[in-house]
Design an enzyme around this catalytic site. Structure first.
Site, PDB file in Angstrom:
ATOM      1  N   ASP A   1      -8.603  -2.612   2.475  1.00  0.00           N
ATOM      2  CA  ASP A   1      -8.165  -2.227   3.962  1.00  0.00           C
ATOM      3  C   ASP A   1      -9.434  -2.279   4.615  1.00  0.00           C
ATOM      4  O   ASP A   1      -9.377  -2.396   5.970  1.00  0.00           O
ATOM      5  CB  ASP A   1      -8.394  -0.057   3.278  1.00  0.00           C
TER       6      ASP A   1
ATOM      7  N   ASP B   1       0.987  -1.551  -0.006  1.00  0.00           N
ATOM      8  CA  ASP B   1      -0.332   0.053   0.258  1.00  0.00           C
ATOM      9  C   ASP B   1       0.855   1.043  -0.128  1.00  0.00           C
ATOM     10  O   ASP B   1       0.450   2.358  -0.570  1.00  0.00           O
ATOM     11  CB  ASP B   1      -0.774  -0.024   1.237  1.00  0.00           C
TER      12      ASP B   1
END
Length: 175
Positions: free
Chosen positions: A79, A27
């Site tokens: 997420d 990420d």
């Protein structure tokens, strides 16, 4: 996402640490480092999609309240799923070990996840809307919390090796 959380199960914190650490680095790389290579953040470009409105459903769009331009915030499925797998593991661990709501891990991880999202939105505000890798905030607030809490309770070894039979337990089950 609910089906994935019901079907996929983390066996222990060791696997959760590897998975969440890799997702964390992934990420951060695609949001902050990819602009140095590709001249724009690949993750943000993919999340925004093209002008046609067509896109791969990889995120949730949450409307911003009190935004005169009708904007929205986005959160990627990863997420939600990656920390969610850890929260689901801790829920199962609490149930199997007959832990209460306060001496277990589920409640504290849920609060940690909410706090991580709060930190993400603060970062979005402070960075003037520049996309943020949510796992940068969610991983320390979930994985970091469960490791710290289990270490303080003396249960880290059990969570780390959870699911493995001890040699003396193996003899009992084989007999």
């Amino acid at each position: 996402m609910i089906t994935v959380l019901q079907m996929a199960r983390l066996p222990n914190i060791k696997v959760a640490s590897a998975l969440l650490s890799c997702a964390f680095v992934y990420d951060v790389f695609w949001v902050f480092i990819s602009p140095l290579i590709f001249h724009e953040s690949v993750m943000i470009a993919v999340a925004r999609g093209d002008d046609s409105g067509d896109g791969i459903p990889m995120l949730l769009r949450i409307p911003r309240f009190f935004d005169p331009w009708g904007g929205y915030d986005m959160i990627g499925f990863g997420d939600i799923l990656f920390p969610g797998l850890l929260v689901a593991f801790c829920y199962r661990y609490d149930r199997v070990n007959k832990k209460g709501i306060f001496n277990g891990y589920f409640l504290w991880l849920t609060i940690g996840y909410a706090f991580g999202l709060f930190l993400t939105y603060i970062a979005l505000f402070l960075m003037d809307g520049h996309g943020q890798p949510a796992l940068l905030y969610l991983v320390p607030c979930t994985l970091g919390l469960v490791v710290l809490l289990s270490w303080m309770r003396g249960e880290l070894s059990d969570l780390w090796n959870y699911g493995k039979l001890k040699p003396r337990d193996r003899l009992v089950t084989e007999a």
